[in-house]
Motif scaffolding. Structure first.
Motif, PDB file in Angstrom:
ATOM      1  N   THR A 388       0.827  -1.210   0.000  1.00 20.03           N
ATOM      2  CA  THR A 388       0.000   0.000   0.000  1.00 20.03           C
ATOM      3  C   THR A 388       0.856   1.254   0.000  1.00 20.03           C
ATOM      4  N   LEU A 389       1.946   1.259   0.750  1.00 18.25           N
ATOM      5  CA  LEU A 389       2.877   2.395   0.693  1.00 18.25           C
ATOM      6  C   LEU A 389       3.319   2.632  -0.738  1.00 18.25           C
ATOM      7  N   VAL A 390       3.608   1.562  -1.457  1.00 18.11           N
ATOM      8  CA  VAL A 390       4.083   1.687  -2.833  1.00 18.11           C
ATOM      9  C   VAL A 390       2.985   2.247  -3.735  1.00 18.11           C
ATOM     10  N   HIS A 391       1.825   1.601  -3.781  1.00 22.92           N
ATOM     11  CA  HIS A 391       0.834   2.048  -4.768  1.00 22.92           C
ATOM     12  C   HIS A 391       0.217   3.397  -4.413  1.00 22.92           C
ATOM     13  N   GLU A 392       0.171   3.746  -3.123  1.00 22.19           N
ATOM     14  CA  GLU A 392      -0.410   5.043  -2.779  1.00 22.19           C
ATOM     15  C   GLU A 392       0.588   6.191  -2.935  1.00 22.19           C
ATOM     16  N   ARG A 393       1.860   5.945  -2.676  1.00 27.15           N
ATOM     17  CA  ARG A 393       2.851   6.981  -2.989  1.00 27.15           C
ATOM     18  C   ARG A 393       2.947   7.173  -4.502  1.00 27.15           C
ATOM     19  N   VAL A 394       2.855   6.089  -5.255  1.00 34.06           N
ATOM     20  CA  VAL A 394       2.867   6.188  -6.717  1.00 34.06           C
ATOM     21  C   VAL A 394       1.722   7.066  -7.203  1.00 34.06           C
ATOM     22  N   MET A 395       0.530   6.895  -6.610  1.00 31.59           N
ATOM     23  CA  MET A 395      -0.607   7.713  -7.024  1.00 31.59           C
ATOM     24  C   MET A 395      -0.320   9.198  -6.808  1.00 31.59           C
ATOM     25  N   ASP A 396       0.212   9.546  -5.651  1.00 28.59           N
ATOM     26  CA  ASP A 396       0.481  10.964  -5.376  1.00 28.59           C
ATOM     27  C   ASP A 396       1.611  11.508  -6.230  1.00 28.59           C
ATOM     28  N   ILE A 397       2.625  10.696  -6.475  1.00 23.92           N
ATOM     29  CA  ILE A 397       3.738  11.145  -7.322  1.00 23.92           C
ATOM     30  C   ILE A 397       3.255  11.390  -8.744  1.00 23.92           C
ATOM     31  N   LEU A 398       2.427  10.486  -9.250  1.00 22.51           N
ATOM     32  CA  LEU A 398       1.844  10.696 -10.588  1.00 22.51           C
ATOM     33  C   LEU A 398       0.980  11.957 -10.620  1.00 22.51           C
ATOM     34  N   ALA A 399       0.186  12.157  -9.587  1.00 26.97           N
ATOM     35  CA  ALA A 399      -0.666  13.346  -9.536  1.00 26.97           C
ATOM     36  C   ALA A 399       0.172  14.615  -9.593  1.00 26.97           C
ATOM     37  N   ASP A 400       1.248  14.666  -8.818  1.00 27.89           N
ATOM     38  CA  ASP A 400       2.110  15.851  -8.824  1.00 27.89           C
ATOM     39  C   ASP A 400       2.743  16.068 -10.189  1.00 27.89           C
ATOM     40  N   GLU A 401       3.171  14.980 -10.819  1.00 30.12           N
ATOM     41  CA  GLU A 401       3.847  15.115 -12.113  1.00 30.12           C
ATOM     42  C   GLU A 401       2.891  15.545 -13.213  1.00 30.12           C
ATOM     43  N   LEU A 402       1.645  15.075 -13.151  1.00 34.68           N
ATOM     44  CA  LEU A 402       0.688  15.366 -14.223  1.00 34.68           C
ATOM     45  C   LEU A 402      -0.192  16.563 -13.920  1.00 34.68           C
ATOM     46  N   GLY A 403      -0.100  17.088 -12.687  1.00 38.67           N
ATOM     47  CA  GLY A 403      -0.905  18.250 -12.344  1.00 38.67           C
ATOM     48  C   GLY A 403      -2.328  17.928 -11.936  1.00 38.67           C
ATOM     49  N   PHE A 404      -2.577  16.713 -11.467  1.00 41.20           N
ATOM     50  CA  PHE A 404      -3.901  16.337 -10.983  1.00 41.20           C
ATOM     51  C   PHE A 404      -3.934  16.414  -9.460  1.00 41.20           C
ATOM     52  N   SER A 405      -5.115  16.446  -8.900  1.00 39.94           N
ATOM     53  CA  SER A 405      -5.243  16.358  -7.449  1.00 39.94           C
ATOM     54  C   SER A 405      -5.102  14.901  -7.027  1.00 39.94           C
ATOM     55  N   ALA A 406      -4.850  14.695  -5.737  1.00 40.73           N
ATOM     56  CA  ALA A 406      -4.715  13.342  -5.213  1.00 40.73           C
ATOM     57  C   ALA A 406      -6.009  12.548  -5.372  1.00 40.73           C
ATOM     58  N   VAL A 407      -7.139  13.228  -5.278  1.00 40.86           N
ATOM     59  CA  VAL A 407      -8.425  12.548  -5.441  1.00 40.86           C
ATOM     60  C   VAL A 407      -8.681  12.236  -6.908  1.00 40.86           C
ATOM     61  N   GLU A 408      -8.387  13.165  -7.774  1.00 37.63           N
ATOM     62  CA  GLU A 408      -8.687  12.973  -9.197  1.00 37.63           C
ATOM     63  C   GLU A 408      -7.869  11.832  -9.795  1.00 37.63           C
ATOM     64  N   ILE A 409      -6.591  11.719  -9.430  1.00 39.41           N
ATOM     65  CA  ILE A 409      -5.773  10.639  -9.998  1.00 39.41           C
ATOM     66  C   ILE A 409      -6.320   9.277  -9.583  1.00 39.41           C
ATOM     67  N   ARG A 410      -6.869   9.204  -8.385  1.00 44.95           N
ATOM     68  CA  ARG A 410      -7.455   7.943  -7.925  1.00 44.95           C
ATOM     69  C   ARG A 410      -8.786   7.683  -8.615  1.00 44.95           C
ATOM     70  N   ARG A 411      -9.575   8.715  -8.798  1.00 42.64           N
ATOM     71  CA  ARG A 411     -10.843   8.526  -9.505  1.00 42.64           C
ATOM     72  C   ARG A 411     -10.621   7.911 -10.888  1.00 42.64           C
ATOM     73  N   ARG A 412      -9.543   8.315 -11.531  1.00 40.51           N
ATOM     74  CA  ARG A 412      -9.285   7.849 -12.894  1.00 40.51           C
ATOM     75  C   ARG A 412      -8.777   6.413 -12.949  1.00 40.51           C
ATOM     76  N   ASN A 413      -8.347   5.885 -11.818  1.00 45.92           N
ATOM     77  CA  ASN A 413      -7.717   4.567 -11.844  1.00 45.92           C
ATOM     78  C   ASN A 413      -8.387   3.508 -10.979  1.00 45.92           C
ATOM     79  N   LEU A 414      -9.213   3.912 -10.040  1.00 44.72           N
ATOM     80  CA  LEU A 414      -9.848   2.925  -9.171  1.00 44.72           C
ATOM     81  C   LEU A 414     -10.795   2.020  -9.959  1.00 44.72           C
TER      82      LEU A 414
END
Length: 789
Positions: A388-414
């Protein structure tokens, strides 16, 4: 396999679930915990409280060298001390085979009960001293002189991969320190990476931790007639019984569990120290007892985690995951632990790193590495906190790189509810629920929409605020199929219960799953009361005892009590109810289908013109009529999930993290008792927070423990823990006999990732290693304000 006479067919289990669900009046009520009075009043009986007249006491002489050859041993002074009854060495145990844990497709290093020739970690037992008191045993142990010639130490993951370092189990024909090496691949990762718009690579680390239950390990053995009776603070009494029987060649072994002061996975192990207590009782033909002290528990019981995971992730322009590559290394210590094996955490990360996200292309490798450190075993969450540390840090890192919010990046992938059941790239069949709903609920509870403006305002006034999310999914109620998939062939996927209705109308219930403090007496009583109609006050949940009926099973672990053990209780309870109604029908001259049982009274559905008390039926019944055993194994693993969210502040002067708000939106299927569920969630969360911010076990370069007491190993108290708000989504599991899933480990699984994300958000920098050390955070916090000025 479980005894065929006790098994329920899938059809029967499904029919029972359909027949009983929605008609169980006590399930879902927040009844108070019925086991708490004795625990809070000091009248509980733990291992050290068991009255065993004349019991001898054991103290262990342990290695103070991480790796070395035993060249000499002098036990004369210890043997001559008044009160010493035996000084046991490996030479006395030549006829006892080493403990070897069967693991599919992995190396199986042998583990002697006492070190034989070579020691492989600080704390390994070398000599057992048996004396008339613990004080004499400890004094005698201090008189034992052991000469050890040091060998090169393999302590870290890097050293375990170094070909110049010694192979720790070469004498057993094992040619590498890599004891377990498995690769999973699904889809076409290479092609997905080639077409990706974004590729990120990171390494995540989780330090070594210790379970530290309030009650340490312990065992007491005695011979009763021709049976070896072993009292043990154990989560897996049946596995311990079988291990003792096989290793010591004893046919009649009975393991009894007293009250247990916490386990968290540690007490699912059959340890050499427990087995040796049983051997000593047989050898001396006298009762023998051992309770470890806190230092032993910290350095020599079992540790967990100590993992490094390198990840490469591909995403498209819209932030949708395309592929993932994982390379996970797990420090498994000097030996495999029995019966859990050394594959547990590595295999968990391998299988669950995709998390609750849609992912078709996946390649992962996981290795478990032998080192000169305390063996690693199960600890609440087992592999999933790291995944979980891995996949949730990955989500936030992707969000920062792509300019999405932490919630939006998860909405797109859940994975959405419409896609469930969903077969993951690692062959996990996620069953039911709504992962997106848990995310949205947590976002609303934490006040996500207003947070950005609050964060900016706080920073302008000198306060660093951060907000983090963690969404996870976990396997619960694991069955034989999943255990075999993970190579854990010594584990059972079923559990059992035995009911006995006595002539006073009271039902005694034994199960294969001991209570370790999680409130199962309350849960099991509610489930049985609903299944039978017997008043909950007339039900006694008795601690596990392998000598009771035909009870057998896995034991307490893998969040299985509510789904698997309760399944056995429902089957047995349904049969008990059927027999009671059948007998009442004959006595009352009323058709069975016109009778019901409410509050221990059998009566007609349309009123109480004719009725009979269960006590009367019990008094009239033939012996054994109301003594019933049943076994249950789930056809399908049940997958619980939740989203955790927290707000934190980071002190710019000290780097201290303060958790300001913590919320959980969870779904464990049908909630049997809300108080129990919330207690389990909050308890697990405490351990997750501990690993995120406080706890870390360290060795120096010579393999010497640096955290051998609570002076060094920092365990938080209630004062350091936040209030938690919990929302239950409660979507009943369609494949569960009761609709309930497991809940005991979720808080531990998600907390580290949520806090790491919150701290990273507060400091606008990445923090991918747990625990989050104040001295590291301090520098980042100060840099923020220096840049502002």
């Amino acid at each position: 396999m479980p005894p065929k006479s006790l098994c329920a067919s899938p059809e029967n289990g499904s029919r029972l679930m359909q027949d009983t669900i929605g008609t169980l009046p006590l399930v879902g009520r927040a009844l108070g915990r019925i086991e708490d009075r004795q625990l809070l009043s000091g009248t509980a009986t733990f291992l050290d409280d068991i009255p065993i007249p004349g019991a001898l006491h054991v103290a262990y002489v342990r290695s103070n060298v991480a790796h070395g050859t035993i060249t000499a041993m002098d036990t004369r002074a210890a043997r001559e001390l008044t009160g010493v009854r035996a000084v046991i060495t490996a030479d006395d145990l030549d006829h006892v085979p080493p403990l070897v844990t069967p693991v599919a497709n992995a190396a199986n290093p042998p583990r002697h009960l006492l070190a034989k020739g070579v020691v492989r970690y600080v704390g390994e037992p070398i000599v057992a001293v048996v004396a008339t008191s613990r004080y004499v045993a400890e004094d005698a142990a201090a008189l034992v002189a052991v000469d050890i010639d040091p060998l090169p130490v393999v302590c870290t993951l890097a050293e375990s991969l170094d070909p110049s370092k010694p192979v720790l189990h070469a004498g057993a024909g094992i040619d590498s320190n890599v004891l377990f090496d498995r690769v999973l691949e699904s889809g076409d990762p290479d092609s997905a990476f080639q077409r990706a718009a974004h590729v990120i690579e990171r390494t995540f680390r989780h330090s070594r931790v210790a379970p530290v239950p309030m009650e340490t390990r312990g065992a007491a053995a005695t011979i009763v007639e021709d049976e070896l009776v072993l009292w043990a603070s154990s989560q897996f009494p049946h596995a311990l019984k079988e291990t003792v029987s096989d290793l010591l060649g004893v046919e009649k072994v009975r393991v009894k569990c007293p009250d247990i002061g916490g386990g968290f996975g540690l007490k699912s192990l059959a340890s050499p120290e427990e087995i040796l207590v049983a051997w000593a009782a047989m050898y001396l033909n006298e009762p023998v007892k051992w309770v470890e002290d806190r230092s032993e528990n910290l350095i020599a019981s079992a540790h967990a985690r100590d993992m490094e995971v390198s990840v490469r992730v591909a995403a498209d322009h819209d932030g949708v995951l395309l592929a993932m590559e994982v390379d996970a290394l797990c420090n498994t210590g000097a030996y495999s632990v029995h019966p859990i094996t050394h594959t547990l955490e590595a295999a968990g990360v391998l299988s669950m790193t995709p998390g609750p996200y849609r992912l078709a292309h996946y390649r992962a490798r996981a290795r478990a590495m032998a080192t000169n450190t305390c063996p690693a075993g199960p600890y609440r969450g087992v592999g999933l906190p790291v995944a979980t540390l891995v996949h949730e840090r990955v989500m936030d890192i992707l969000a920062d790189e792509l300019g999405f919010s932490a919630v939006e990046i998860r909405r797109r992938n859940l994975i959405t509810s419409d896609e469930l059941p969903y077969l993951t790239a690692t062959s996990q069949k996620y069953d039911s629920g709504d992962y997106v709903a848990s995310l949205e609920a947590a976002a609303e509870m934490i006040g996500y929409d207003s947070f950005p403006s609050e964060q900016r305002a706080a920073r302008s006034s000198g306060t660093l605020l951060g907000l983090g999310f963690a969404t996870y999914v976990e396997w619960t109620g694991n069955n034989s199929k999943l255990f075999k998939q993970r190579g854990m062939t010594a584990l059972k996927g079923w559990d059992s219960c035995q009911l006995d209705l006595d002539q006073d109308g009271r039902v005694s219930v034994w199960t294969s799953s001991p209570s370790i403090g999680q409130g199962t007496a309350t849960t099991y009583a509610q489930v049985l009361a609903d299944a039978t109609g017997i008043a909950i006050d007339d039900i006694d949940i008795v601690q596990s005892d392998t000598g009771t009926g035909e009870v057998d099973g896995n034991g307490t672990g893998s969040s299985r009590s509510a789904s698997v053990t309760s399944g056995a209780i429902i089957l047995a309870g349904t049969e008990l109810k059927s027999r009671l109604i059948e007998d009442a029908a004959a006595l009352l001259d009323v058709p069975a289908d016109e009778l019901q049982i409410v509050d221990s009274e059998v009566s007609e559905h349309a009123g109480h013109e004719r009725s009979i008390d269960v006590r009367i039926l019990a008094g009239k019944a033939d012996p054994g009529r109301y003594n019933i055993g049943r076994t249950f194994e789930a056809d399908d693993v049940l997958y619980s999930y939740a989203t955790h969210a927290c707000r934190v502040s980071v002190d710019s002067e000290t780097g201290e993290v303060d958790i300001l708000q913590y919320v959980v939106a969870e779904d464990c299927g049908r909630v049997i008792n809300p108080l129990i569920v919330e207690g389990q969630t909050k308890g697990a969360l405490a351990q997750g927070i501990a690993a995120a911010l406080y706890e870390s076990f360290h060795y120096d370069e010579a393999g010497q423990p640096q955290t051998g007491s609570f002076m060094d190993y920092l365990v938080p108290t209630a004062c350091e823990l936040p209030r938690v708000t919990i929302r239950h989504l409660e979507i009943p599991a369609p494949n569960g006999i009761l609709g309930a899933k497991g809940v005991g480990e979720g808080g531990t699984i998600a907390a580290g990732a949520a806090i790491a994300n919150a701290v990273s958000n507060a400091l606008a920098s990445e923090h991918n290693t747990l625990p989050l050390r104040p001295e590291v955070l301090q520098g980042h916090a100060r840099a923020i304000f220096e840049n502002l000025h």
